[in-house]
Design a protein around this motif. Structure first.
Motif, PDB file in Angstrom:
ATOM      1  N   ASP A 125      62.982  65.368  -1.029  1.00 44.82           N
ATOM      2  CA  ASP A 125      62.530  66.553  -0.281  1.00 44.82           C
ATOM      3  C   ASP A 125      63.668  67.576  -0.192  1.00 44.82           C
ATOM      4  OD1 ASP A 125      59.980  65.626   0.163  1.00 44.82           O
ATOM      5  OD2 ASP A 125      60.386  64.888   2.201  1.00 44.82           O
ATOM      6  N   GLU A 126      64.872  67.089   0.072  1.00 47.46           N
ATOM      7  CA  GLU A 126      66.018  67.991   0.154  1.00 47.46           C
ATOM      8  C   GLU A 126      66.285  68.652  -1.192  1.00 47.46           C
ATOM      9  OE1 GLU A 126      70.750  67.710   1.303  1.00 47.46           O
ATOM     10  OE2 GLU A 126      69.288  66.470   2.386  1.00 47.46           O
ATOM     11  N   ARG A 160      63.730  71.350  -1.847  1.00 46.53           N
ATOM     12  CA  ARG A 160      64.046  72.583  -1.112  1.00 46.53           C
ATOM     13  C   ARG A 160      65.140  73.371  -1.841  1.00 46.53           C
ATOM     14  NH1 ARG A 160      63.061  69.151   3.435  1.00 46.53           N
ATOM     15  NH2 ARG A 160      65.263  68.563   3.570  1.00 46.53           N
ATOM     16  N   ASN A 198      59.441  65.904  -5.713  1.00 43.56           N
ATOM     17  CA  ASN A 198      59.370  65.063  -4.520  1.00 43.56           C
ATOM     18  C   ASN A 198      57.977  64.540  -4.237  1.00 43.56           C
ATOM     19  OD1 ASN A 198      58.552  67.719  -3.953  1.00 43.56           O
ATOM     20  ND2 ASN A 198      59.030  67.517  -1.766  1.00 43.56           N
ATOM     21  N   LYS A 230      62.289  59.494  -0.352  1.00 43.42           N
ATOM     22  CA  LYS A 230      61.461  60.691  -0.120  1.00 43.42           C
ATOM     23  C   LYS A 230      62.285  61.794   0.540  1.00 43.42           C
ATOM     24  CE  LYS A 230      57.396  62.854   0.072  1.00 43.42           C
ATOM     25  NZ  LYS A 230      57.779  64.182   0.590  1.00 43.42           N
ATOM     26  N   GLU A 231      63.109  61.439   1.499  1.00 44.91           N
ATOM     27  CA  GLU A 231      63.923  62.448   2.174  1.00 44.91           C
ATOM     28  C   GLU A 231      64.933  63.072   1.211  1.00 44.91           C
ATOM     29  OE1 GLU A 231      65.727  60.601   5.517  1.00 44.91           O
ATOM     30  OE2 GLU A 231      63.842  60.281   6.593  1.00 44.91           O
TER      31      GLU A 231
END
Length: 530
Positions: free
Chosen positions: A484-485, A488, A288, A480-481
């Motif tokens: 990011d997920e 994680r 990410n 990006k979101e």
């Protein structure tokens, strides 16, 4: 050249794309693949491939010692039935129509085949390991699963059997990219058996179109050419779409979730852009970062240069667009070269694909940035729970031998692809269609620069997280979101499996040729010419 390359007055574009959106399983069933496979089976012995494999597998001047040695040793197991598992659909036709019947004729050993979608092979193998029923003896597994299967004792090492049956030379014939893929922690766990490097397939007639070339030069002040970078690929693809859509789009590859998985697109482009998957010290995911976001945004731009709805199409449907002349460039597995020339469609089993409208018009190149994904592929391995381990090993040795494997990769109705130096250099393969020699040379060159699927513990879970993130981005989520997920999820997978264990597994992966764009076969000074 006319710009009206694709047009059927009786079928609207909306209906055409709707037809392509059928689930892959339904698509294959509705087009009669299963019935075609049954119809093809009785004729297996009449093929040139079967005749050549028979000669190579029996004593005589034309015998292949690897194949003939396996057959001679296996005859003492006559009457045994070997349980096998393979990918459902065309991949399984090799076992059903060719390898299985031929092996039984030569040795008296029967094979019983289980078919499953690619991702489900892994879960079925794990379930059999837990059940210990002995239903599976020899399996087809992705190299990405090898660390898990080896560490968990699902499969057996075969070094002692290789020595016993003097089969070491069969490994030496592999392209350098593939020699390491059956090995893990200093041991050999199976025979690599499918060269799945992605190449760029492009329409020579489109790139040679005078009107298009003049318009490109006027707009960009340089010649139109086959793209060499990802930025150039997106520019050229969008230009062709702007100039020729809806008749021809610049690109268009099936992006649907799990069909077969968007991670392949991301993995190759991310590393060509200079990315690495983890921080090798902390094992925090780095997918990410700025390189990851750049990569995903580049892929989203490719979708804009594709036919509407491409993000919901499976890969087979992307092939359908290509064969109908609807797209100018695709990145894909090696069967693309064969189906483009109608080599595969001449067999009833491939009636699920349309006849190619682009015969003689297809060129081959490495993907932009050169680092094509070695996506998926298979290794033949022996189950630890098998009650017939030696017979299972001998089947694998025979099917993987240079001579028999050459016949298998030339079968029109299967998806097994060249991976041996002797495959790339085969005079017979090079005559299968007019540009077959160029095709084989491109596959060989592409393997010199290829990057591998993530091959470490938890690889399947990491891949699925990327697949989900990308399809979320296709549906409108910020790149990006979405990443990011996924990051994680990756960090959670790493913690669950153990950071220390994953650090060691990742470091092992980094030693493989093709683990990164800076550690390819070519960068290691091991490149070969074909």
């Amino acid at each position: 050249m006319s710009d009206d390359v694709f047009h059927d007055p009786d079928v609207s574009q909306e209906d055409y794309l709707a037809g392509l959106r059928m689930a892959r399983r339904d698509f294959l069933v509705k087009t009669g693949l299963a019935a075609a496979a049954i119809a093809a089976a009785p004729t297996w012995l009449k093929t040139e491939q079967a005749a050549a494999a028979l000669k190579a597998s029996t004593a005589g001047a034309q015998a292949d010692p690897i194949a003939a040695g396996a057959v001679a040793a296996a005859k003492r197991f006559s009457g045994v039935t070997l349980g096998r598992i393979n990918e459902a659909g065309p991949q399984a036709l090799d076992d059903k129509n060719f390898s299985g019947p031929l092996w039984q004729r030569l040795t008296g050993i029967k094979t019983k085949l289980t078919e499953a979608p690619f991702a489900q092979i892994r879960t079925k193998v794990i379930a059999e390991d837990l059940a210990r029923s002995g239903a599976l003896d020899t399996i087809e597994m992705s190299p990405a699963w090898l660390p898990d299967f080896a560490d968990q004792g699902v499969i057996i090492p075969i070094d002692s059997l290789i020595r016993k049956y003097r089969a070491q030379s069969t490994l030496n014939d592999l392209h350098p990219l593939y020699r390491a893929l059956g090995r893990y922690k200093g041991r050999t766990w199976g025979f690599f058996d499918d060269g799945d490097v992605w190449c760029l397939y492009y329409r020579k007639d489109v790139f040679n179109n005078r009107r298009l070339r003049a318009a490109y030069r006027a707009k960009f002040k340089r010649d139109l050419r086959v793209p060499r970078t990802w930025e150039e690929f997106n520019q050229v693809a969008q230009f062709i779409t702007d100039e020729m859509a809806p008749n021809v789009y610049g690109t268009g590859m099936g992006r649907a979730l799990g069909n077969p998985g968007n991670q392949f697109y991301f993995f190759q482009q991310f590393r060509a852009n200079g990315g690495r998957f983890f921080n090798p010290r902390t094992m925090k995911a780095e997918i990410n970062n700025a390189i990851g976001v750049k990569t995903l945004n580049q892929i989203l731009a490719q979708n804009k240069a594709s036919p509407p709805g491409v993000e919901k199409l499976d890969f087979v449907s992307g092939w359908g667009l290509w064969l109908q002349g609807k797209t100018a460039m695709i990145m894909a597995w090696p069967p693309t070269g064969r189906i483009s020339e109608n080599y595969s469609q001449r067999d009833k089993a491939f009636s699920f694909l349309p006849k190619s409208k682009i015969v003689g018009k297809v060129g081959y190149a490495r993907v932009p940035g050169a680092n094509g994904e070695h996506a998926g592929s298979f290794i033949k391995a022996v189950m630890a729970t098998s009650k017939n381990q030696e017979a299972a090993y001998l089947f694998n040795q025979w099917a993987n031998s240079p001579s028999v494997s050459l016949q298998r990769v030339m079968l029109p109705y299967t998806l097994r692809d060249p991976y041996r130096m002797s495959h790339y250099r085969s005079p017979r393969y090079r005559r299968l269609w007019k540009s077959a020699a160029e095709y084989l040379e491109t596959l060989c060159e592409a393997a010199n620069d290829a990057v591998l699927d993530l091959t470490m513990s938890g690889a399947g879970d990491y891949a699925n997280a990327i697949d989900r993130a990308m399809t979320a981005a296709y549906a409108g989520k910020n790149a990006k979101e979405a990443l990011d997920e996924a990051a994680r999820e990756w960090d959670s997978i790493t913690r669950k499996l153990g950071v220390a264990k994953q650090r060691a597994s990742y470091r092992t992966f980094l030693t493989y040729p093709g683990a990164t764009g800076n550690n390819t076969v070519r960068k290691r000074g091991q490149a070969v010419k074909c």
